[in-house]
Design an enzyme around this catalytic site. Structure first.
Site, PDB file in Angstrom:
ATOM      1  N   HIS A  44       0.830  -1.210   0.000  1.00 31.14           N
ATOM      2  CA  HIS A  44       0.000   0.000   0.000  1.00 31.14           C
ATOM      3  C   HIS A  44       0.864   1.259   0.000  1.00 31.14           C
ATOM      4  O   HIS A  44       0.560   2.239  -0.672  1.00 31.14           O
ATOM      5  CB  HIS A  44      -0.925   0.021   1.226  1.00 31.14           C
ATOM      6  CG  HIS A  44      -1.958  -1.039   1.210  1.00 31.14           C
ATOM      7  ND1 HIS A  44      -2.726  -1.370   2.300  1.00 31.14           N
ATOM      8  CD2 HIS A  44      -2.365  -1.874   0.218  1.00 31.14           C
ATOM      9  CE1 HIS A  44      -3.545  -2.357   1.989  1.00 31.14           C
ATOM     10  NE2 HIS A  44      -3.342  -2.683   0.738  1.00 31.14           N
ATOM     11  N   TYR A 100       1.351 -10.921  -4.989  1.00 30.45           N
ATOM     12  CA  TYR A 100       1.412  -9.505  -4.615  1.00 30.45           C
ATOM     13  C   TYR A 100       2.561  -8.754  -5.264  1.00 30.45           C
ATOM     14  O   TYR A 100       2.487  -7.530  -5.404  1.00 30.45           O
ATOM     15  CB  TYR A 100       1.349  -9.317  -3.098  1.00 30.45           C
ATOM     16  CG  TYR A 100      -0.083  -9.131  -2.673  1.00 30.45           C
ATOM     17  CD1 TYR A 100      -0.727  -7.903  -2.870  1.00 30.45           C
ATOM     18  CD2 TYR A 100      -0.841 -10.190  -2.182  1.00 30.45           C
ATOM     19  CE1 TYR A 100      -2.057  -7.726  -2.551  1.00 30.45           C
ATOM     20  CE2 TYR A 100      -2.178 -10.026  -1.865  1.00 30.45           C
ATOM     21  CZ  TYR A 100      -2.784  -8.787  -2.048  1.00 30.45           C
ATOM     22  OH  TYR A 100      -4.110  -8.616  -1.748  1.00 30.45           O
ATOM     23  N   ARG A 102       3.121  -9.145  -8.315  1.00 27.39           N
ATOM     24  CA  ARG A 102       2.373  -8.816  -9.527  1.00 27.39           C
ATOM     25  C   ARG A 102       1.641  -7.482  -9.349  1.00 27.39           C
ATOM     26  O   ARG A 102       1.568  -6.660 -10.247  1.00 27.39           O
ATOM     27  CB  ARG A 102       1.400  -9.967  -9.808  1.00 27.39           C
ATOM     28  CG  ARG A 102       0.495  -9.838 -11.002  1.00 27.39           C
ATOM     29  CD  ARG A 102      -0.816  -9.158 -10.712  1.00 27.39           C
ATOM     30  NE  ARG A 102      -1.370  -9.488  -9.412  1.00 27.39           N
ATOM     31  CZ  ARG A 102      -2.281  -8.784  -8.783  1.00 27.39           C
ATOM     32  NH1 ARG A 102      -2.752  -7.681  -9.331  1.00 27.39           N
ATOM     33  NH2 ARG A 102      -2.732  -9.141  -7.592  1.00 27.39           N
ATOM     34  N   HIS A 259      -0.817 -10.393   4.188  1.00 25.05           N
ATOM     35  CA  HIS A 259      -1.383 -11.402   3.288  1.00 25.05           C
ATOM     36  C   HIS A 259      -0.718 -12.768   3.446  1.00 25.05           C
ATOM     37  O   HIS A 259      -0.955 -13.667   2.652  1.00 25.05           O
ATOM     38  CB  HIS A 259      -1.294 -10.930   1.828  1.00 25.05           C
ATOM     39  CG  HIS A 259      -2.136  -9.732   1.557  1.00 25.05           C
ATOM     40  ND1 HIS A 259      -3.509  -9.774   1.601  1.00 25.05           N
ATOM     41  CD2 HIS A 259      -1.810  -8.445   1.261  1.00 25.05           C
ATOM     42  CE1 HIS A 259      -3.996  -8.559   1.335  1.00 25.05           C
ATOM     43  NE2 HIS A 259      -2.980  -7.740   1.130  1.00 25.05           N
ATOM     44  N   HIS A 261       0.249 -16.482   4.943  1.00 22.19           N
ATOM     45  CA  HIS A 261      -0.480 -17.635   5.490  1.00 22.19           C
ATOM     46  C   HIS A 261       0.417 -18.352   6.517  1.00 22.19           C
ATOM     47  O   HIS A 261       1.636 -18.204   6.484  1.00 22.19           O
ATOM     48  CB  HIS A 261      -0.874 -18.591   4.368  1.00 22.19           C
ATOM     49  CG  HIS A 261      -2.000 -18.066   3.518  1.00 22.19           C
ATOM     50  ND1 HIS A 261      -2.665 -18.821   2.586  1.00 22.19           N
ATOM     51  CD2 HIS A 261      -2.588 -16.832   3.475  1.00 22.19           C
ATOM     52  CE1 HIS A 261      -3.609 -18.094   2.021  1.00 22.19           C
ATOM     53  NE2 HIS A 261      -3.582 -16.888   2.519  1.00 22.19           N
ATOM     54  N   GLU A 509      -8.391 -44.406 -24.907  1.00 25.09           N
ATOM     55  CA  GLU A 509      -8.820 -45.469 -23.992  1.00 25.09           C
ATOM     56  C   GLU A 509      -7.701 -46.401 -23.561  1.00 25.09           C
ATOM     57  O   GLU A 509      -7.819 -47.623 -23.681  1.00 25.09           O
ATOM     58  CB  GLU A 509      -9.975 -46.286 -24.598  1.00 25.09           C
ATOM     59  CG  GLU A 509     -11.193 -45.420 -24.863  1.00 25.09           C
ATOM     60  CD  GLU A 509     -12.436 -46.216 -25.248  1.00 25.09           C
ATOM     61  OE1 GLU A 509     -12.419 -47.443 -25.121  1.00 25.09           O
ATOM     62  OE2 GLU A 509     -13.414 -45.566 -25.662  1.00 25.09           O
TER      63      GLU A 509
END
Lengths: 578, 578
Positions: A44, A100, A102, A259, A261, A509
């Site tokens: 940001h 991010y 990106r 962001h 995890h 197949e």
């Protein structure tokens, strides 16, 4: 920012009206009202600094440019330079992850490009050994063959390198860093360019180039995390060419800001363009108003970022760092050693000591190409603790269950959840098994390839087949399966072998090599110092001997009749794989 | 059959050894041991006749050829000619559906091709107005834009027109029926040809052709079923060009032999290459030994072929014809009228009186292109009965639930099945609602397009969101969702509007027209003779008036202030859509 284009046609009074009436309130809002946010080292902040800085350049306002470069206090603790220094590792890994980078790469490249014109003496594109070039190339390496960014941390899986941010970055990079054949591949897929020197130049290169490769030049690569490169990192172990590329992602980074995890020592596997061992990514329908205004859904924090949504050990049904971002931000995992120069054996070891109190987690991954062509991932994951715990190791898989070698009880008439908190409340328990002293094998089919997970289960273990979707009244989660190995005790070892094998052709197949070649797994030795595992594959022994503490390249080790130098050795049919 | 190629190099004695020792036992096995099977009018019989017939041609054995052509009794009740006459409708629809014409077309074309050389006087390719050409082209029209056959009856969804059977048929058809631009498109995607005149010729045509279209020339088309064309049929209503093609499949055929499903008056929707309102197809992992030897799984009969697995009314939780194939084979649905010449209004009505005792089912489908570009499907489905029943109308949808305009109770902590038999035992009940006198609306997202189902619910109705996977201990079924409308009473009307709308771009991060434009649905009148529905779409009235018994083109009808000629009229904003 087109103000510079019309600047000369305005009178001084008109300029003042615009600059004082339009720009100043905005800049004041960012730099005064949102001062601490503006000075944050976070994506940001990059957007805010780029905006203020570009406005400063367009209006010859040195004050704005200086705040943008060095923070509101102009002391370098905030601002664009600090953001270039702080958010990337020395090799260009962006701490929030590829999805991010990106996003953030747009203001980075736009402001840098404006600075390059207005203040060429800054040599901004050369700053930190051309960190912006490294950032771009690191981001591109972290994509699947179809161009989508690896879903590390909060990430929308559909997002790929054709997004506008990458069009801008690549066209500018082409101009400032020179021609790069890999960028041609991507620019061609983007099918649009900027109306700029870089854009025109890359368009001309595409028009005249012969045989632009259809795939980006992916390679095995490792990135450190942290601005000094000392906060863990991520390894991308690759094997195979063209559309047959396999990529094992091993993540042992820092948390990755807001962001991030809770997924230390997580792995993901991509193969032939498909995500095989998956990361949920983020729970979000971006821009879809009906879905929570298009923002991150509550399930993003409640499920997608929790440890159980990943492929790493969950201790006592709680997430790493108890799911507390502030605590997680203080720590990072640590790489112990790696060797990635041989296609036959690529190996990375990392550890995590802070995610769970008094539990040491250490995972060593071997991506192996056997002489007969088989692709095997050997995964030695030790949880070491003096006290009793429950350890869950999930394999989030993408495909149809084909077979298991163990009997399980399926919950066919009624289904309940696997747990009640930390993400477990979102998992339906489809089936479960109790297995003792055995090799548990599970095969699934994704598209046209079989994948098998073979697990050594010493003593006893519980196995679960789960599916997301419980406690999801708004249908916010995709319904995805997982295979979970649960062990209880003090220290526990998870020795798993993932085999990529065979092929299935529903049009012609036929089906070949539909069964895993793994016949047995034995843990010959396992202590704090050394782990030795023997895996029988199609009648031949794959023997892995590794050090768990001494990773020096020159150290010599002997265990019974096995001797090796350095942190590991891999023997196949009694010959060293290298 | 390469025997003809080496025939001349053998001595008479050698020929006798081969013909008596190798061919005769096989022919005897087929024509004596399996006599009744050989004479069946079924795809297995086609394979058997082709084998015996080609062996007869290669060995100059008239007896074999005659049995192959006219059955073991040579009376024409069995054999290849009867199979050409019996298994196709006059316009080329194969009664088992497109997946199985793909299979049977190989022996049809191979034996016909051999006959064309050996017995040109038969003019086999011209037989029944070139039924083999019609069969091929009908099969190709029944494919999705990606080449996969529509999953009518038992069908593997991955199977497409690049399969070897279609390579053979297309290359032979190119030679015997002449150049056909549509076949070029397919042959190019097949990327291989037969080593034959037809194969060489089509390869040459591809090499020299300019601008071979990427899509087969799909069009709105209807096929009858039954060898006389009087056993119902199937309508493919298409709208849109290129990759934006929408196809509504409305099936009112006969049962379709042993691979038929209990799905009279079923609909499926394909849009932009994706299956939107789905048919499960068959439950089978073809050739995957671990999955029941690769054969049809038990769930194929138990779930996939049952009525609840489709998009048509289920009465009293039982399948059509009580799931009894022998009974189902005796009946067929019946088309009442259709009009497919206008893109603005395509309409088909059909009825089914035998699937459920004393229940008359009649469904009229309108595929509409409104003047403002909206694509709308209006679905008027009347169940008429003097006695009380429970009627379930499922919409098997492919996508993520985005929103509903009604409140529902989600089974978030524990899940049970929707029912206990006839396929219902495989459905988990994810959520349910009770709605009274209301318009129920449900929007889902597939890939980059929104789809909304708006349902008029007079009096009261139950709504269910279900998912397959219950009672499936072997994980044989894909986990797929459905939206089911349940009404109880004597006669009931289901008035549904399906809107294809908006777009979602996760890369550019925008979403447009994410809400359905349907604002209300009113049933102004509904009796045995006439149904009139008014649908408000974005403030404008779409009015549909239809006859339920009198389908004569010249009949004039008046209801209040609405007058029309023929079986229906559609007014939009008070102007007739045509």
């Amino acid at each position: 920012m087109a103000y510079d284009l019309v600047y000369n046609s305005f009178s001084a009074a008109e300029r003042k009206t615009i600059e004082e009436g339009a720009f100043k309130p905005e800049v004041d809002f960012f730099t005064k009202d949102l001062k601490s946010w503006f000075d944050l080292i976070h994506n940001h902040g990059v957007w805010a600094c780029a905006g203020v800085g570009i406005a400063g350049i367009a209006t010859n306002n040195k004050h704005y440019v200086d705040m943008a470069l060095y923070g509101t206090e102009k002391n370098g603790k905030g601002g664009f330079i600090a953001q270039m220094d702080g958010l990337f590792s020395p090799d260009g890994y962006y701490t929030e992850g590829p999805y991010y980078v990106r996003y953030a790469i747009l203001p980075y490249y736009l402001f840098a490009n404006a600075l390059d014109h207005a203040k060429p003496e800054l040599k901004i594109f050369e700053h930190r050994n051309s960190i912006l070039q490294k950032a771009l190339l690191a981001g591109l390496q972290q994509t699947n063959t179809n161009g989508t960014f690896f879903p590390i941390n909060d990430a929308l899986k559909e997002k790929d390198y054709t997004s506008n941010e990458l069009v801008t970055a690549i066209d500018i990079a082409w101009k400032v860093y020179g021609a790069d054949k890999g960028l041609l591949t991507i620019s061609k897929k983007q099918d649009k360019v900027l109306l700029s020197k870089g854009g025109a130049s890359i368009a001309a290169a595409i028009a005249t180039a012969k045989n632009i490769p259809t795939l980006y030049p992916y390679k095995t690569i490792e990135f450190t995390d942290g601005n000094k490169g000392d906060e863990g990192g991520v390894s991308l172990l690759r094997n195979g060419t063209g559309n047959k590329l396999s990529t094992l992602i091993y993540k042992y980074t820092s948390h990755g800001l807001s962001h991030g995890h809770f997924d230390k020592l997580n792995i993901n596997l991509f193969d032939k363009g498909n995500e095989i061992l998956t990361d949920y990514g983020s729970a979000r329908f971006i821009g879809v108003e009906q879905k929570y205004g298009g923002r991150y859904l509550p399930e993003n924090k409640e499920y997608a970022s929790q440890t159980i949504a990943h492929n790493t050990i969950v201790v006592d049904e709680s997430s790493q760092f108890n799911g507390d971002e502030k605590v997680a931000e203080k720590f990072h995992a640590e790489k112990l050693f790696s060797s990635i120069t041989s296609d036959a054996v690529q190996v990375v070891a990392a550890k995590e000591d802070n995610a769970y109190k008094n539990v040491h987690l250490q995972r060593t991954l071997y991506m192996l190409q056997l002489p007969d062509g088989r692709k095997i991932i050997a995964d030695i994951f030790n949880a070491v603790s003096a006290t009793e715990h429950q350890y869950d190791l999930p394999f989030q898989y993408n495909g149809n269950l084909i077979s298991t070698n163990f009997k399980y009880a399926a919950h066919t008439k009624a289904q309940e959840t696997l747990g009640t908190k930390n993400g477990y409340q979102f998992l339906w328990k489809e089936a479960e098994a109790m297995v003792k002293n055995n090799l548990a094998q599970f095969t699934f089919l994704n598209n046209r390839t079989y994948y098998s997970v073979s697990s050594l289960l010493q003593d006893s273990a519980q196995l679960f087949f789960t599916r997301t979707g419980a406690n999801d009244p708004n249908f916010n989660l995709r319904r995805e399966p997982a295979y979970i190995i649960r062990k209880k005790g003090t220290s526990q070892s998870f020795i798993n072998v993932v085999e990529i094998h065979g092929s299935f052709d529903p049009i012609m197949e036929y089906s070949s090599d539909a069964y895993t070649a793994v016949q047995s797994i034995k843990l010959l030795h396992n202590d704090d110092d050394i782990t030795i595992a023997a895996i029988i594959i199609a009648g031949k022994e794959l023997l892995i001997a590794q050090c768990n503490k001494d990773f020096k390249a020159q150290s010599k080790h002997t265990f019974k009749n096995i001797t090796w130098t350095g942190p590991y050795t891999v023997l196949y049919n009694e010959t060293r794989l290298q």
